[in-house]
Motif scaffolding. Sequence first.
Motif, PDB file in Angstrom:
ATOM      1  N   TRP A 147       0.836  -1.203   0.000  1.00  0.00           N
ATOM      2  CA  TRP A 147       0.000   0.000   0.000  1.00  0.00           C
ATOM      3  C   TRP A 147       0.868   1.249   0.000  1.00  0.00           C
ATOM      4  CZ3 TRP A 147      -1.901  -4.533   1.653  1.00  0.00           C
ATOM      5  CH2 TRP A 147      -3.233  -4.825   1.334  1.00  0.00           C
ATOM      6  N   GLY A 153       3.499   0.081   2.879  1.00  0.00           N
ATOM      7  CA  GLY A 153       2.606  -0.652   3.763  1.00  0.00           C
ATOM      8  C   GLY A 153       2.467  -2.104   3.350  1.00  0.00           C
ATOM      9  N   ALA A 158      -1.675  -1.889   8.759  1.00  0.00           N
ATOM     10  CA  ALA A 158      -0.413  -1.228   9.095  1.00  0.00           C
ATOM     11  C   ALA A 158      -0.306   0.127   8.400  1.00  0.00           C
ATOM     12  CB  ALA A 158       0.753  -2.117   8.701  1.00  0.00           C
ATOM     13  N   GLN A 159      -0.735   0.180   7.145  1.00  0.00           N
ATOM     14  CA  GLN A 159      -0.705   1.452   6.430  1.00  0.00           C
ATOM     15  C   GLN A 159      -1.645   2.459   7.072  1.00  0.00           C
ATOM     16  OE1 GLN A 159       1.344   2.253   4.138  1.00  0.00           O
ATOM     17  NE2 GLN A 159       0.515   4.168   3.327  1.00  0.00           N
ATOM     18  N   ALA A 162       0.187   4.067  10.067  1.00  0.00           N
ATOM     19  CA  ALA A 162       1.427   4.806   9.816  1.00  0.00           C
ATOM     20  C   ALA A 162       1.287   6.317  10.003  1.00  0.00           C
ATOM     21  CB  ALA A 162       1.953   4.477   8.417  1.00  0.00           C
TER      22      ALA A 162
END
Length: 369
Positions: A147, A153, A158-159, A162
Motif C-alpha cells: 500500500w 505498507g 499497518a498502512q 502509519a
Amino acid sequence: MHRTGPGWTPRPTRGSWHRAAAALCALLLAAPHAQADDDAALAAYRGPPSGWPAAQIDPGVAFVELAPLPDTPRATPRQRAQAALGRALFADPRLSASGRIACASCHDPARGWSVDQPVALGIDGRRGRRNPPDLRQAGAHVPHGRWGWDGRGRTLAAQSLAPLTDPDEMGNASVQAVLARLQALPGPAARLTPASLGAALAAHVLQAGADASPTRYERFLRGERTALGPQELRGLHLFRTKARCVQCHHGPWLSDGLFHNLRLSSFGEPAEDRGRQRVSGRPEDTGAFRTPSLRRVAQSPPYLHNGLVASLEGVVRLYMRGGGEVWARNAAEAAQPLYPHAARLSPLIRPLDLSDDEQAALVAFLRTL
C-alpha cells in the motif's frame, strides 16, 4: 535564370501536379474507409468485451482486460460493527497529537477522499510530501499486498496506522499514546489495541469502497451499454489502443499494482522524492511510484504522487510529451550513483500523437470512471 527570394513560389511541373493529384485522391479514397473502420470499432464496444477490438499492448505486459469490480461478500454484523467503529475513529481528531487533525482531514470524503491541494497539511500546518490517494480504491492493492505510493505498507491495517506516528502528519510519539487517549472514551474505543485499531480503520476504508455508488463506467461494464456516449466510447477505444493507457491501467481496478518511473522524482532538487527506492533499497527503483487506480479519478484532483497536475487534461498533456524530465545541472550531479536510474524513463512511457479531439474524447472517458 533561377529566381529565388522570400516572395518566390516555384512553378509546379506537370509531374508534380500528377503526384499531388494522386496523393489527394488516395487521401480522399482512404478517408471513408478509415471512418468506416473507426465506426465499426466503436460499435463493437456496444457489445461484451469479448468482441471488443484487440488492446494494443507492449510485449511483456501482463495485460488483464477491463472488467467490473469483483462482487464484495455481504459484511457480517461483526464486520459492520468494526467498520462503524473505524468510521467514527477516521473522523476523530483525537487520533492526532494536537487534537486537530483527523484521518478525514487528509482523506476528505467530500473531496474524493483526498484534498483539493497538491499535498495535505498535517500537525501544526506541516506540509506533506505526497498527494493523499483516494482510499476508496484501497481494494486495488489487496492482491499485491503493498500500500501507498511507494508500497511501504505491507497490510492495509499497518498502512492505516502509519500516519498516526508520522511527525508531519498526526505527530504522535507512538500508537500507544493514541490508545491512552482513547481509553478515556466510553464504548469499544476504550478497549482497542494497536492491531484492532488498525483493523477498524482498514475495515472502514474497504467498506467505503464497497458502498460507493457505481459509476457510469461500472454500469457500462455490467451491461448497460448506453451508459457511455459516442465521445466516451471513442475515449475508451483510445484508452485501450493509441493512448497506451492500458499498458499500466488495466484489469477491474485499472492498475497493474506495479511501480513505474515517469521522471517526476525531482531528483537532485529540494523536493526530491525517490519513491520506491526508499523502501526497496534497489537503485533501479529510483523515481518509481505505484500505478494508481483510475476508478473515480475525476473526483479527486489534483493528480500524480506530488499532486502537481491540476486537471485530467494536464495529465493527458504530460503523457503526450512522454512524461517528465530529470537532468543533471553539473558534473557532480551527473556522477551521483542513482542519477542514471532516476533519469531512466519507464519503457512503457513514450510520447503520444493525439489530436485535440482525441484528447477531449480520452478525458471524457476518464470522467466516467
